[in-house]
Design a protein around this motif. Sequence first.
Motif, PDB file in Angstrom:
ATOM      1  N   HIS A 204      42.726  30.399  43.080  1.00  0.00           N
ATOM      2  CA  HIS A 204      41.964  31.303  44.098  1.00  0.00           C
ATOM      3  C   HIS A 204      42.325  32.423  43.838  1.00  0.00           C
ATOM      4  O   HIS A 204      42.665  33.245  43.565  1.00  0.00           O
ATOM      5  CB  HIS A 204      43.520  30.553  45.055  1.00  0.00           C
ATOM      6  CG  HIS A 204      43.814  29.256  45.523  1.00  0.00           C
ATOM      7  ND1 HIS A 204      44.769  28.978  46.084  1.00  0.00           N
ATOM      8  CD2 HIS A 204      42.623  28.953  46.102  1.00  0.00           C
ATOM      9  CE1 HIS A 204      45.005  27.491  46.505  1.00  0.00           C
ATOM     10  NE2 HIS A 204      43.525  27.355  46.165  1.00  0.00           N
ATOM     11  N   THR A 206      42.175  36.462  45.040  1.00  0.00           N
ATOM     12  CA  THR A 206      42.771  37.256  46.299  1.00  0.00           C
ATOM     13  C   THR A 206      42.178  38.926  46.456  1.00  0.00           C
ATOM     14  O   THR A 206      41.628  38.929  45.409  1.00  0.00           O
ATOM     15  CB  THR A 206      44.923  37.042  45.375  1.00  0.00           C
ATOM     16  OG1 THR A 206      45.075  37.674  44.454  1.00  0.00           O
ATOM     17  CG2 THR A 206      45.057  35.739  46.215  1.00  0.00           C
ATOM     18  N   ARG A 261      49.368  33.542  51.432  1.00  0.00           N
ATOM     19  CA  ARG A 261      49.022  34.810  50.331  1.00  0.00           C
ATOM     20  C   ARG A 261      49.784  36.350  50.390  1.00  0.00           C
ATOM     21  O   ARG A 261      50.552  36.844  49.337  1.00  0.00           O
ATOM     22  CB  ARG A 261      47.102  35.016  50.673  1.00  0.00           C
ATOM     23  CG  ARG A 261      47.236  33.454  49.752  1.00  0.00           C
ATOM     24  CD  ARG A 261      45.818  33.341  49.489  1.00  0.00           C
ATOM     25  NE  ARG A 261      44.729  32.220  49.506  1.00  0.00           N
ATOM     26  CZ  ARG A 261      43.319  31.974  49.115  1.00  0.00           C
ATOM     27  NH1 ARG A 261      42.879  32.422  48.885  1.00  0.00           N
ATOM     28  NH2 ARG A 261      42.900  31.124  49.491  1.00  0.00           N
TER      29      ARG A 261
END
Length: 322
Positions: A204, A206, A261
């Motif tokens: 993922h 970020t 997140r």
Amino acid sequence: MYNNTFSKNIFIIAPEFAEQRIDNFLHNKLKGVPRSMIYRILRTGAVRINKKRIKPWYKLQTGDEIYVPLIRIMRPQDMNISKKMAIVTALEDSILYEDEYIIGLNKPSGIAVHGGSGLQYGVIEALRSLRPATDFLELVHRLDRDTSGVLLLAKKRSSLRMLHEQLRENSMEKNYLALVQGRWPMHVKIVDVPLLKTIQLNHHSTVKVHQDGKPSRTLFQIKEHYSHIATLVKASLVTGRMHQIRAHALHIGHPIILDNRYGNSDFSKHFKGIGLQRLFLHAATLSFTHPHTKKITLISAPLDKQLKNCLQRLRFSATPLK
């Protein structure tokens, strides 16, 4: 198996239907026929007006004679209702604005703008199935999967090129509403810190504040305080980096509620207790120069029921998190 048959129909247009688009007219008249099928018969020329082929955006005139061929539709119980169909159905009712050049829709939270990263179907694929007669359809910009609100698409390559130029020149105005943790400080109106993209172990992406990152600038305006629990802010993008508002809110120490997140998971649990199950970040308005008319165009997207209910609870309950 079929349970409905629309045989060869001929409609004569009365004055009250004049200036209505042919696709919308047929969608209202042929109850139960999917919009994608209507676009298919228009694209293939099966529908004739005054014995001539027409475009899906043709505007009806008084006295027009419409010929519609035999159409068969499947019984709902015989249809395989898939996730794709659920997305298509949700988006069909989310269109805020459409003409020959652009589509503006209120993207629901939880739907990705495109397939990929393990997702087979997103907004762009769903809209292409809804608009099979549209030769060109591309995203002008993107929204995070969990973010709702105004999403703009181009129906012509020239429109896409002009709108992308506005994005590069920062002349497109994008305003969001976000509910953040705690009481946003009155003096913080601009967050101007660079953001660097990182890849986590689960693949993922970020971003984080870092001196080697790209310049990133967000304007913040307090809209409403809810005691010391939370603050509703308007966030206006000057630059458009990935997760920019989310990362900037965290940097100030006031992450967005239910941000999985960048948020505070323990604090977010309280909001789940009052019915909020999604990230509270919504693209409320988008202002741009229309690629054809050259006029300033504003598209606004209302908050969904879940976000409205959350704010109502915060406004009128003395102890909203208990």
